[in-house]
Design an enzyme around this catalytic site. Sequence first.
Site, PDB file in Angstrom:
ATOM      1  N   THR A  43     -17.003 -65.407  32.011  1.00 23.61           N
ATOM      2  CA  THR A  43     -16.799 -64.034  32.464  1.00 23.61           C
ATOM      3  C   THR A  43     -17.759 -63.573  33.556  1.00 23.61           C
ATOM      4  O   THR A  43     -17.489 -62.577  34.229  1.00 23.61           O
ATOM      5  CB  THR A  43     -16.955 -63.062  31.280  1.00 23.61           C
ATOM      6  OG1 THR A  43     -18.290 -63.160  30.760  1.00 23.61           O
ATOM      7  CG2 THR A  43     -15.945 -63.383  30.183  1.00 23.61           C
ATOM      8  N   GLU A 104     -11.470 -66.584  27.905  1.00 23.28           N
ATOM      9  CA  GLU A 104     -12.709 -66.256  28.604  1.00 23.28           C
ATOM     10  C   GLU A 104     -13.879 -66.412  27.644  1.00 23.28           C
ATOM     11  O   GLU A 104     -13.823 -65.959  26.499  1.00 23.28           O
ATOM     12  CB  GLU A 104     -12.676 -64.818  29.119  1.00 23.28           C
ATOM     13  CG  GLU A 104     -11.659 -64.569  30.218  1.00 23.28           C
ATOM     14  CD  GLU A 104     -12.226 -64.780  31.609  1.00 23.28           C
ATOM     15  OE1 GLU A 104     -13.413 -65.174  31.707  1.00 23.28           O
ATOM     16  OE2 GLU A 104     -11.485 -64.545  32.581  1.00 23.28           O
ATOM     17  N   HIS A 151     -10.606 -73.205  35.033  1.00 24.58           N
ATOM     18  CA  HIS A 151     -10.225 -72.400  36.186  1.00 24.58           C
ATOM     19  C   HIS A 151     -10.512 -73.156  37.486  1.00 24.58           C
ATOM     20  O   HIS A 151      -9.770 -73.048  38.468  1.00 24.58           O
ATOM     21  CB  HIS A 151     -10.998 -71.075  36.144  1.00 24.58           C
ATOM     22  CG  HIS A 151     -10.341 -69.966  36.897  1.00 24.58           C
ATOM     23  ND1 HIS A 151     -10.905 -68.715  37.014  1.00 24.58           N
ATOM     24  CD2 HIS A 151      -9.177 -69.908  37.582  1.00 24.58           C
ATOM     25  CE1 HIS A 151     -10.112 -67.942  37.735  1.00 24.58           C
ATOM     26  NE2 HIS A 151      -9.057 -68.638  38.098  1.00 24.58           N
ATOM     27  N   ASP A 161     -15.676 -71.834  37.598  1.00 21.92           N
ATOM     28  CA  ASP A 161     -15.808 -71.728  36.146  1.00 21.92           C
ATOM     29  C   ASP A 161     -14.842 -72.679  35.428  1.00 21.92           C
ATOM     30  O   ASP A 161     -13.780 -72.990  35.964  1.00 21.92           O
ATOM     31  CB  ASP A 161     -15.588 -70.283  35.676  1.00 21.92           C
ATOM     32  CG  ASP A 161     -14.256 -69.682  36.111  1.00 21.92           C
ATOM     33  OD1 ASP A 161     -13.886 -69.837  37.286  1.00 21.92           O
ATOM     34  OD2 ASP A 161     -13.598 -69.056  35.276  1.00 21.92           O
TER      35      ASP A 161
END
Length: 258
Positions: A43, A104, A151, A161
Amino acid sequence: MRPLALALILALLAGCAAGPRIDTRYSSRSQDSRVQYIILHYTSEDLPGSLRQLIQGEVSSHYLIDAKPATIYRLVEEDRRAWHAGDSQWRGRTWLNASSIGIELVNPGYLDTPNGRLWYPYPPEQIDALIVLLKDIVKRHGLGPEAIIGHSDIAPLRKVDPGPLFPWRRLAEAGLLIWPDARRVAELQKRYAARLPDVAWFQDQLIRHGYALERHGVLDVETQRVIAAFQMKYRPARFDGEPDAETAALLAALNETG
């Protein structure tokens, strides 16, 4: 109005409000889950910031996992689309929000310092909670070990990430991910150290693995970033984007098993 007429009107209105009557006795054999991938993120925020971003902002995810204590929050039902992937591509599929579940992890990501970039680790209990959640999701949706991606895999030109300290190998040890066989990698690395494949070979192998990339034989910025994304996942000690013998061996070993 007569009572009978009023009763008929009310019955018709109730029928309309309830929707059409659907016969569900039959089910097609040609179907599978809408969910094809599970995409992992960090995050870049603490928990309050993560919640603000994912609840009140323009992005969202199906799940959020805090670090300490390791708590799993469901923010979007799995049968609804969350906005976590953005412009993305993997194995020919594009815009993966529609075909994925987003998870997340509360993690600051990184801090740029005069001595270089400092990455933040993931507490073991947070990864333990993630593994429990992943096992549940893959079982319910009938997904294989190739379904869990980062990601940075689906958008390597703009995202890094979950980062080099994310313990992908722990997921492999839990049976959730395919991992290259160390002996096969060592064997292939000797071969490629003697004669390193050209850039077009690397591009072919990366495309076969799942990345979106053009095959033109030039080591451009795009190719280097895709190589770096792959290295960050399977060789996090050095993810410089340079095509070398160890990276070639890891790619080839994975593609043999995939």
